[in-house]
Motif scaffolding. Structure first.
Motif, PDB file in Angstrom:
ATOM      1  N   ALA A   1       1.441  -1.515   0.152  1.00  0.00           N
ATOM      2  CA  ALA A   1      -0.473  -0.227  -0.227  1.00  0.00           C
ATOM      3  C   ALA A   1       0.691   1.215  -0.004  1.00  0.00           C
ATOM      4  CB  ALA A   1      -0.994   0.114   1.431  1.00  0.00           C
ATOM      5  N   LEU A   2       0.842   2.070  -0.645  1.00  0.00           N
ATOM      6  CA  LEU A   2       0.809   3.749  -0.351  1.00  0.00           C
ATOM      7  C   LEU A   2       0.084   4.460  -0.187  1.00  0.00           C
ATOM      8  CD1 LEU A   2       2.912   5.333  -0.870  1.00  0.00           C
ATOM      9  CD2 LEU A   2       2.849   5.259  -3.676  1.00  0.00           C
ATOM     10  N   LEU A   3       0.400   4.818   0.401  1.00  0.00           N
ATOM     11  CA  LEU A   3      -0.570   6.201   1.470  1.00  0.00           C
ATOM     12  C   LEU A   3       0.324   7.720   1.608  1.00  0.00           C
ATOM     13  CD1 LEU A   3      -2.175   4.343   4.551  1.00  0.00           C
ATOM     14  CD2 LEU A   3      -2.852   3.975   1.891  1.00  0.00           C
ATOM     15  N   ARG A   4      -0.838   8.630   1.212  1.00  0.00           N
ATOM     16  CA  ARG A   4       0.239  10.437   1.199  1.00  0.00           C
ATOM     17  C   ARG A   4      -1.088  10.626   2.238  1.00  0.00           C
ATOM     18  NH1 ARG A   4       2.812  13.403  -3.522  1.00  0.00           N
ATOM     19  NH2 ARG A   4       4.296  13.959  -1.337  1.00  0.00           N
ATOM     20  N   LEU A   5      -0.520  11.173   3.248  1.00  0.00           N
ATOM     21  CA  LEU A   5      -1.663  11.756   4.062  1.00  0.00           C
ATOM     22  C   LEU A   5      -0.883  12.847   4.205  1.00  0.00           C
ATOM     23  CD1 LEU A   5      -1.301   8.887   6.424  1.00  0.00           C
ATOM     24  CD2 LEU A   5      -2.484   9.195   5.013  1.00  0.00           C
ATOM     25  N   GLN A   6      -2.024  14.031   4.827  1.00  0.00           N
ATOM     26  CA  GLN A   6      -1.518  15.461   5.512  1.00  0.00           C
ATOM     27  C   GLN A   6      -1.590  14.878   7.398  1.00  0.00           C
ATOM     28  OE1 GLN A   6      -1.345  18.812   4.614  1.00  0.00           O
ATOM     29  NE2 GLN A   6      -0.920  19.414   7.264  1.00  0.00           N
ATOM     30  N   ALA A   7      -0.674  15.930   7.543  1.00  0.00           N
ATOM     31  CA  ALA A   7      -0.620  16.347   9.482  1.00  0.00           C
ATOM     32  C   ALA A   7      -1.515  16.278   9.875  1.00  0.00           C
ATOM     33  CB  ALA A   7       0.970  17.144   9.532  1.00  0.00           C
ATOM     34  N   PRO A   8      -1.384  15.963  11.133  1.00  0.00           N
ATOM     35  CA  PRO A   8      -3.035  16.258  11.715  1.00  0.00           C
ATOM     36  C   PRO A   8      -3.026  17.933  11.883  1.00  0.00           C
ATOM     37  CG  PRO A   8      -1.217  14.769  13.290  1.00  0.00           C
ATOM     38  CD  PRO A   8      -0.496  14.719  11.852  1.00  0.00           C
ATOM     39  N   TYR A   9      -4.433  18.371  12.246  1.00  0.00           N
ATOM     40  CA  TYR A   9      -4.400  19.328  13.082  1.00  0.00           C
ATOM     41  C   TYR A   9      -5.931  19.451  13.521  1.00  0.00           C
ATOM     42  CZ  TYR A   9      -6.548  20.277   8.558  1.00  0.00           C
ATOM     43  OH  TYR A   9      -7.386  20.333   7.371  1.00  0.00           O
ATOM     44  N   GLU A  10      -5.864  20.500  14.093  1.00  0.00           N
ATOM     45  CA  GLU A  10      -7.330  20.478  14.508  1.00  0.00           C
ATOM     46  C   GLU A  10      -7.871  22.043  13.802  1.00  0.00           C
ATOM     47  OE1 GLU A  10      -7.226  21.752  18.770  1.00  0.00           O
ATOM     48  OE2 GLU A  10      -6.532  19.253  19.019  1.00  0.00           O
ATOM     49  N   PRO A  11      -9.329  20.596  12.591  1.00  0.00           N
ATOM     50  CA  PRO A  11      -9.596  21.957  12.029  1.00  0.00           C
ATOM     51  C   PRO A  11     -10.918  23.591  12.950  1.00  0.00           C
ATOM     52  CG  PRO A  11     -10.636  20.100  11.714  1.00  0.00           C
ATOM     53  CD  PRO A  11      -9.303  19.570  12.268  1.00  0.00           C
ATOM     54  N   ARG A  12     -10.404  24.651  12.264  1.00  0.00           N
ATOM     55  CA  ARG A  12     -11.231  25.568  13.075  1.00  0.00           C
ATOM     56  C   ARG A  12     -11.986  26.514  12.291  1.00  0.00           C
ATOM     57  NH1 ARG A  12      -7.563  26.924  16.845  1.00  0.00           N
ATOM     58  NH2 ARG A  12      -6.913  25.274  18.123  1.00  0.00           N
ATOM     59  N   THR A  13     -13.287  26.828  13.238  1.00  0.00           N
ATOM     60  CA  THR A  13     -14.009  27.717  11.283  1.00  0.00           C
ATOM     61  C   THR A  13     -13.846  29.175  11.532  1.00  0.00           C
ATOM     62  OG1 THR A  13     -15.367  28.233  13.660  1.00  0.00           O
ATOM     63  CG2 THR A  13     -16.143  26.093  12.755  1.00  0.00           C
ATOM     64  N   GLY A  14     -14.534  29.527  10.606  1.00  0.00           N
ATOM     65  CA  GLY A  14     -13.961  31.108   9.925  1.00  0.00           C
ATOM     66  C   GLY A  14     -13.401  30.760   8.519  1.00  0.00           C
ATOM     67  N   PRO A  15     -13.500  32.027   7.275  1.00  0.00           N
ATOM     68  CA  PRO A  15     -13.240  32.598   6.651  1.00  0.00           C
ATOM     69  C   PRO A  15     -11.580  32.060   6.206  1.00  0.00           C
ATOM     70  CG  PRO A  15     -14.594  34.045   7.091  1.00  0.00           C
ATOM     71  CD  PRO A  15     -14.306  33.278   8.166  1.00  0.00           C
ATOM     72  N   VAL A  16     -10.795  32.554   7.540  1.00  0.00           N
ATOM     73  CA  VAL A  16      -9.537  33.108   7.109  1.00  0.00           C
ATOM     74  C   VAL A  16      -9.010  31.553   8.666  1.00  0.00           C
ATOM     75  CG1 VAL A  16      -7.833  34.181   8.601  1.00  0.00           C
ATOM     76  CG2 VAL A  16      -9.743  35.155   7.369  1.00  0.00           C
ATOM     77  N   GLU A  17      -9.662  31.466   9.685  1.00  0.00           N
ATOM     78  CA  GLU A  17      -9.291  30.780  10.741  1.00  0.00           C
ATOM     79  C   GLU A  17      -9.024  29.435  10.302  1.00  0.00           C
ATOM     80  OE1 GLU A  17     -11.193  33.285  13.041  1.00  0.00           O
ATOM     81  OE2 GLU A  17     -11.279  32.513  10.856  1.00  0.00           O
ATOM     82  N   ALA A  18      -9.803  28.918   9.443  1.00  0.00           N
ATOM     83  CA  ALA A  18     -10.438  27.201   8.470  1.00  0.00           C
ATOM     84  C   ALA A  18      -8.520  26.865   8.158  1.00  0.00           C
ATOM     85  CB  ALA A  18     -11.056  27.706   7.617  1.00  0.00           C
ATOM     86  N   PHE A  19      -8.261  28.076   7.420  1.00  0.00           N
ATOM     87  CA  PHE A  19      -6.431  27.697   6.471  1.00  0.00           C
ATOM     88  C   PHE A  19      -5.548  27.619   7.516  1.00  0.00           C
ATOM     89  CE2 PHE A  19      -9.382  29.183   3.393  1.00  0.00           C
ATOM     90  CZ  PHE A  19      -9.549  29.238   1.994  1.00  0.00           C
ATOM     91  N   PHE A  20      -5.583  27.984   8.985  1.00  0.00           N
ATOM     92  CA  PHE A  20      -4.647  27.457   9.709  1.00  0.00           C
ATOM     93  C   PHE A  20      -4.257  26.520  10.640  1.00  0.00           C
ATOM     94  CE2 PHE A  20      -4.272  32.308   8.846  1.00  0.00           C
ATOM     95  CZ  PHE A  20      -3.604  32.321   9.259  1.00  0.00           C
ATOM     96  N   HIS A  21      -3.300  25.432  10.128  1.00  0.00           N
ATOM     97  CA  HIS A  21      -3.249  24.192  10.693  1.00  0.00           C
ATOM     98  C   HIS A  21      -2.745  24.219  12.298  1.00  0.00           C
ATOM     99  CE1 HIS A  21      -3.403  21.991   6.666  1.00  0.00           C
ATOM    100  NE2 HIS A  21      -5.108  23.175   6.763  1.00  0.00           N
ATOM    101  N   THR A  22      -3.324  24.394  13.123  1.00  0.00           N
ATOM    102  CA  THR A  22      -3.076  24.752  14.400  1.00  0.00           C
ATOM    103  C   THR A  22      -3.296  22.601  15.198  1.00  0.00           C
ATOM    104  OG1 THR A  22      -2.505  26.013  16.349  1.00  0.00           O
ATOM    105  CG2 THR A  22      -4.614  25.984  14.883  1.00  0.00           C
ATOM    106  N   GLY A  23      -3.612  23.544  16.752  1.00  0.00           N
ATOM    107  CA  GLY A  23      -3.612  22.233  17.729  1.00  0.00           C
ATOM    108  C   GLY A  23      -3.123  21.100  17.358  1.00  0.00           C
ATOM    109  N   SER A  24      -3.912  19.901  17.834  1.00  0.00           N
ATOM    110  CA  SER A  24      -3.160  19.335  18.564  1.00  0.00           C
ATOM    111  C   SER A  24      -2.193  18.492  16.860  1.00  0.00           C
ATOM    112  CB  SER A  24      -3.790  17.423  18.767  1.00  0.00           C
ATOM    113  OG  SER A  24      -2.995  16.523  18.836  1.00  0.00           O
ATOM    114  N   LEU A  25      -1.185  18.087  18.014  1.00  0.00           N
ATOM    115  CA  LEU A  25      -0.359  17.141  16.523  1.00  0.00           C
ATOM    116  C   LEU A  25      -0.721  15.760  16.075  1.00  0.00           C
ATOM    117  CD1 LEU A  25       3.529  19.194  17.583  1.00  0.00           C
ATOM    118  CD2 LEU A  25       1.742  19.735  15.708  1.00  0.00           C
ATOM    119  N   ALA A  26      -1.464  15.504  16.926  1.00  0.00           N
ATOM    120  CA  ALA A  26      -1.761  14.144  16.958  1.00  0.00           C
ATOM    121  C   ALA A  26      -3.459  13.575  16.032  1.00  0.00           C
ATOM    122  CB  ALA A  26      -2.017  13.120  18.480  1.00  0.00           C
ATOM    123  N   TYR A  27      -2.991  12.263  15.074  1.00  0.00           N
ATOM    124  CA  TYR A  27      -4.724  12.091  14.626  1.00  0.00           C
ATOM    125  C   TYR A  27      -5.615  11.416  15.286  1.00  0.00           C
ATOM    126  CZ  TYR A  27      -1.579  12.094  10.382  1.00  0.00           C
ATOM    127  OH  TYR A  27      -0.965  11.905   9.143  1.00  0.00           O
TER     128      TYR A  27
END
Length: 593
Positions: free
Chosen positions: A468-494
């Motif tokens: 299997a070959l998996l390409r994943l995005q590093a984990p982050y906590e999704p935020r709401t808001g038209p600007v906030e949603a683009f900033f990957h922040t919060g927990s580093l764990a899936y």
């Protein structure tokens, strides 16, 4: 005689020495014209290279309003995907508009980074027709100063071709708080490596000295934006505090010392305000001890200081009110915030179109004309050094030939391959051992099936696969808001559910896992179950497959530590590089074959 002088201003005479040209133009400027020079805001390109109308939904004024009525001539181009010839034609139309003003002061166009694959429009622009490179983290993973210089020199050539003359980068903050959303734009956690790469980056943009063939570098975010409390970003009120629990303020300065030694033309202060540091708890743009005392005084920087975007006024974005990032001085009115920033030592206001504020400050006596003239002189000096008065236009045909040139694209792809970082390889007898043998049955997710099919037989279920070959995005906590949603922040764990889905595949078939790291991640369980583990920093599918199949080899090295758990992250000190005594993978780790 005065009529002739107005038609052929002396400041357009390139036979005069620089200081005389600056002085003569400055002496002819009205207060409103000087105030207009001190604002540097966003501008968009209209369809097919035309000047754009105002866009109230995004807070954008028309070019005519800003250039002709507000006397502005510094703009940040936010348009992304557009044909190079159209970008050049738009630039020329904008310069023609400026040439028709009373003094004919040319426009200086700036840009956020636009050579990578980031999806955050608040911090980068999609590459579009430009050559595509790894993010700065990927450049750092190569540990190759010559490659970084080559990248910056190519960016310079592509920028020049379409009229972009100021780079709102490099970002030399240190990745000392692993949860911070802006780590993707840094060179990682090592002050020494960051300083070395910053020197090469600035040299590639500006050349030996600032001149007509240069792109001015605006190095950011002084005095270092890495130590954010809990990793929250200062674009938002929750992230306004920068903390120094170990008193390591001076360490954050080291890359800026290197940038100043490399003669960066401009510096951008960060939004944050220092906590537990020997400075007033106000945003750095308003902080006289930091800008005048430290930057101008101790570090002897005499270039342009431009605030980060939107520190004076509240704005409307997508129908939502966004407060000014005036941390520590929220109680002040916009005009008093402007006064504070000028008193602190700033020359220009980013993301603002309010020259009337400076006019009001001078006319009320709150700010002297002499203080304004200090900044005006710096701003005019750069325009002259860049040759903007002597050559206004760019050639659309040359723009089309230069931007995304074949050798530039090849260099970008080579850099992407060089940045691929192999953390763990499979055992020699495992089918997932890298480089991959041709003809294997492969289950893939997050990667182009069409590209994988060039090397393998694609199957639809993990249980039918050899690998299997998996390409994943590093984990982050999704935020709401038209600007906030683009900033990957919060927990580093899936999250547990997502991790369980990943592990289910890894436990079914020997698996190769690649994770796009835009900041560190907790990969303990994945590392234990994956046959091979790689991390990349905005690398396309094709260059990754070149590495996986042995056409090239992984050469990247981690630009920061990867933690074992969120408990160790929470226990870390935000102002200290490499504060984890037992990381899962340590800074500098990387395998090859």
């Amino acid at each position: 005689m005065s009529v002739v002088k107005d038609r052929v201003p002396l400041h357009h005479d390139d036979t005069l020495e620089l200081s005389r040209r600056v002085s003569q133009l400055q002496a002819r400027m009205t207060l409103r014209e000087k105030a207009g020079l001190m604002f540097h805001t966003m501008i968009a390109m209209g369809p097919r290279g035309r000047l754009a109308d105002a866009d109230p939904d995004y807070g954008l004024l028309s070019a005519e309003e800003m250039v002709q009525r507000r006397n502005m001539n510094h703009f940040n181009l936010i348009t992304g995907v557009a044909a190079p010839a159209e970008m050049a034609q738009w630039h020329n139309r904008l310069q023609d508009l400026a040439a028709g003003t009373r003094l004919g002061i040319p426009v200086t166009l700036s840009t956020d980074p636009r050579h990578a694959r980031s999806a955050n429009p608040n911090t980068e622009v999609l590459a579009g027709p430009f050559s595509v490179w790894p993010e700065p983290l990927g450049l750092a993973a190569t540990r190759d100063p010559a490659l970084v210089h080559r990248f910056a020199d190519i960016a310079r050539q592509e920028y020049l071709a379409v009229g972009l003359r100021v780079a709102l980068h490099p970002q030399v903050d240190l990745a000392t708080e692993p949860r911070w959303a802006r780590i993707v734009g840094t060179f990682g956690a090592d002050p020494e490596l960051t300083g070395a790469l910053a020197r090469k980056y600035i040299g590639g943009l500006q050349g030996p000295s600032l001149g007509p063939a240069s792109v001015a570098a605006m190095t950011k975010h002084f005095p270092g934006g890495g130590p954010q409390r809990d990793g929250e970003d200062p674009h938002f009120a929750d992230g306004q505090e920068q903390v120094y629990p170990s008193g390591r303020f001076a360490e954050q300065l080291l890359p800026f010392r290197a940038a100043i030694q490399a003669r960066t033309s401009q510096i951008m202060p960060g939004y944050g305000m220092p906590v537990a540091a020997p400075y007033e708890e106000v945003g750095f743009a308003f902080n006289a001890a930091v800008i005048t005392g430290l930057l101008r005084g101790d570090l002897a920087f005499d270039g342009i200081v431009c605030t980060d975007w939107g520190v004076l006024t509240d704005t409307e974005f997508s129908g939502e009110r966004r407060p000014a990032r005036a941390w520590g001085v929220q109680r002040l009115s916009p005009v008093h915030r402007a006064g504070r920033a000028l008193d602190a030592g700033c020359d220009q206001f980013g993301g603002e179109a309010r020259p009337d504020l400076v006019v009001e400050l001078v006319r009320s006596g709150a700010v002297s004309q002499q203080r304004v003239d200090v900044s005006v002189r710096r701003l005019l000096r750069e325009k002259f050094r860049l040759g903007l008065f002597d050559r206004r236009h760019v050639d659309p045909q040359i723009a089309e030939q230069t931007v995304g040139r074949a050798d530039f694209r090849a260099a970008g792809l080579a850099a992407q391959r060089a940045s691929v970082t192999l953390l763990r390889n499979a055992a020699p007898d495992c089918p997932a051992r890298l480089p991959l043998r041709p003809g294997l049955r492969v289950y893939c997710a997050g990667v182009s099936r069409q590209l994988v099919a060039r090397h393998a037989v694609i199957v639809d279920r993990p249980e039918d696969a050899d690998v299997a070959l998996l390409r994943l995005q590093a984990p982050y906590e999704p935020r709401t808001g038209p600007v906030e949603a683009f900033f990957h922040t919060g927990s580093l764990a899936y999250p547990p559910g997502q991790l369980a889905q990943i592990l289910a595949v890894l436990d079914t078939v020997p698996s190769i896992v690649d994770i796009y790291l835009d900041r560190p991640a907790v990969l303990t369980e994945i590392a234990a179950h994956a046959a091979a583990l790689l991390v990349t920093f905005a690398v396309g599918d094709e260059p990754l497959l070149d590495v996986l199949t042995g056409r090239d080899k992984p050469r990247g090295r981690l630009p920061f530590d990867l933690p074992r758990s969120m408990a160790t992250v929470a226990a870390g000190r935000a102002d200290v590089s490499f504060d984890d005594h037992d990381p899962l993978f340590r800074y500098g780790h990387g395998l090859d074959y």
